[in-house]
Motif scaffolding. Structure first.
Motif, PDB file in Angstrom:
ATOM      1  N   TYR A 179       0.594  -1.360  -0.454  1.00  0.00           N
ATOM      2  CA  TYR A 179      -0.270   0.122  -0.389  1.00  0.00           C
ATOM      3  C   TYR A 179       0.867   0.851   0.323  1.00  0.00           C
ATOM      4  O   TYR A 179       2.058   1.286   0.452  1.00  0.00           O
ATOM      5  N   GLN A 229       0.454   5.039   2.000  1.00  0.00           N
ATOM      6  CA  GLN A 229       0.170   6.177   2.345  1.00  0.00           C
ATOM      7  C   GLN A 229       0.755   7.276   2.320  1.00  0.00           C
ATOM      8  O   GLN A 229       1.453   7.978   2.697  1.00  0.00           O
ATOM      9  N   GLY A 284      -2.152  12.429   5.710  1.00  0.00           N
ATOM     10  CA  GLY A 284      -3.391  12.504   6.324  1.00  0.00           C
ATOM     11  C   GLY A 284      -4.493  11.909   5.819  1.00  0.00           C
ATOM     12  O   GLY A 284      -5.445  11.688   5.344  1.00  0.00           O
ATOM     13  N   LYS A 285      -3.697  10.936   4.757  1.00  0.00           N
ATOM     14  CA  LYS A 285      -5.121  10.254   4.093  1.00  0.00           C
ATOM     15  C   LYS A 285      -4.749   8.156   4.390  1.00  0.00           C
ATOM     16  O   LYS A 285      -4.146   8.045   5.214  1.00  0.00           O
ATOM     17  N   GLY A 286      -5.911   8.311   4.057  1.00  0.00           N
ATOM     18  CA  GLY A 286      -5.525   5.987   4.192  1.00  0.00           C
ATOM     19  C   GLY A 286      -4.845   5.267   3.656  1.00  0.00           C
ATOM     20  O   GLY A 286      -4.133   5.999   2.216  1.00  0.00           O
ATOM     21  N   PRO A 287      -4.093   4.419   3.172  1.00  0.00           N
ATOM     22  CA  PRO A 287      -4.013   3.380   2.326  1.00  0.00           C
ATOM     23  C   PRO A 287      -4.305   3.313   0.958  1.00  0.00           C
ATOM     24  O   PRO A 287      -5.551   2.780   1.661  1.00  0.00           O
ATOM     25  N   PHE A 289      -3.586   0.622  -2.253  1.00  0.00           N
ATOM     26  CA  PHE A 289      -3.657  -0.343  -2.778  1.00  0.00           C
ATOM     27  C   PHE A 289      -3.530   0.151  -3.933  1.00  0.00           C
ATOM     28  O   PHE A 289      -3.758   0.367  -5.014  1.00  0.00           O
ATOM     29  N   LEU A 333       3.486   0.657   2.533  1.00  0.00           N
ATOM     30  CA  LEU A 333       3.134   0.313   3.931  1.00  0.00           C
ATOM     31  C   LEU A 333       3.101  -1.806   2.848  1.00  0.00           C
ATOM     32  O   LEU A 333       2.387  -1.331   1.764  1.00  0.00           O
ATOM     33  N   PHE A 350       0.023  -5.302   9.632  1.00  0.00           N
ATOM     34  CA  PHE A 350       1.224  -4.608   8.749  1.00  0.00           C
ATOM     35  C   PHE A 350       3.155  -4.088   9.157  1.00  0.00           C
ATOM     36  O   PHE A 350       3.190  -4.074  11.001  1.00  0.00           O
TER      37      PHE A 350
END
Lengths: 114, 111
Positions: B36, B38, B41-44, B46, B87, B101
Motif C-alpha cells: 500500500y 499512504q 493525512g490519508k488512508g492507505p 492499494f 506499507l 502491517f
C-alpha cells in the motif's frame, strides 16, 4: 459511494468523554476492519466484522473499546472514557470477503484526546 | 508469532535515483502479500498483491517482487510525487482475518 467513507474526519475531545466513529464501507463488501494508527507507527488491528458478526475482537485494546455493525453496512467504533493514549488515526477498511482479498481503506478519523 | 518488518524506516532519494524497499515476513503459509501507499493525512491506497514466490507486478515506476521470506518494492527513476509512506501487509495464519502491517518506509524524493 465509490469508496470507504469515515466520519468525522477529525475529532477533538476531552479526557473521560465518550466518542463514536463511523465507517461506511464499499457497497456489497461483507468484511469490515478497524485499525488504529498512532503517530509514526504502523497499523494496529482492532476488530473485524463478517456481515454483522465480529468473530475476531482480539485487537481491541481494552473494554473501553467496542464496535458494532448493522445491516451488513455501517459500522460504529465507540471509545468510552477516552484517555490521551487513545489519540490516533482510526482507519476503516472493507473487502468482499475475509482472507486474502485486498482491503480498501477510508481516509480515517483523526482523534485527539486533550 | 506472525510478523512483518520493513526497512529502511526512511529513505531520501534524488529524483531519478532508483532504489528498493524491503518487507520481510515470518508468517507461515503465506496467503498473499499486499503493498500500500499512504500519503500524509490519508488512508492507505492499494498498490499490489503478490501470492507466490517469483511473482512480480509492475505499475508505472514501481515493481513488486516476492520470495519465500521477503518482498521488494523497486522504484525506478522516482519522481517527487512518489514521496509517501509505503506499507506492506500479510494476512495472519491463525484467523486469516487479521492483517499484519509493517511500520512502513517513508520515502522522500527530492527534485
Amino acid at each position: 459511494g465509490a469508496g470507504v467513507s469515515q466520519s468525522p474526519s477529525n475529532k477533538v475531545t476531552e479526557k473521560g468523554k465518550d466518542v463514536e466513529l463511523r465507517c461506511d464501507p464499499i457497497s456489497g463488501h461483507t468484511a469490515l476492519y478497524w485499525y488504529r494508527q498512532r503517530l509514526g507507527q504502523g497499523l494496529e488491528f482492532l476488530i473485524y466484522f463478517q456481515g454483522n458478526s465480529a468473530p475476531d475482537k482480539s485487537g481491541l485494546p481494552s473494554d473501553r473499546f467496542s464496535a458494532e455493525r448493522t445491516g451488513e453496512s455501517v459500522s460504529t467504533l465507540t471509545i468510552q472514557r477516552t484517555q490521551q493514549e487513545d489519540s490516533a488515526v482510526y482507519l476503516c477498511a472493507s473487502n468482499e470477503a475475509s482472507g486474502k482479498e485486498t482491503q480498501y481503506f477510508g481516509p480515517g478519523t483523526r482523534l485527539l484526546v486533550l | 508469532e506472525d510478523q512483518v518488518t520493513q526497512s529502511p524506516e526512511a529513505l531520501r532519494l534524488q529524483e531519478g535515483e532508483s532504489s528498493s524497499l524491503n518487507c520481510s515476513y515470518t508468517v507461515s503459509g503465506l496467503r498473499g502479500l499486499f503493498w500500500y501507499r499512504q500519503d500524509p493525512g490519508k488512508g492507505p491506497e492499494f498498490l499490489f498483491t503478490l501470492y507466490s514466490a517469483g511473482e512480480e507486478k509492475e505499475k508505472e515506476r514501481l515493481k513488486a517482487t516476492l520470495t519465500k521470506k521477503e518482498s521488494f518494492l523497486h522504484i525506478t527513476a522516482p519522481k517527487p510525487e512518489d514521496s509517501a509512506t509505503y506499507l506492506c501487509a500479510v494476512p495472519g495464519l491463525r484467523t486469516g482475518n487479521q492483517f499484519y502491517f509493517g511500520t512502513g518506509t517513508s520515502l522522500t524524493v527530492i527534485p
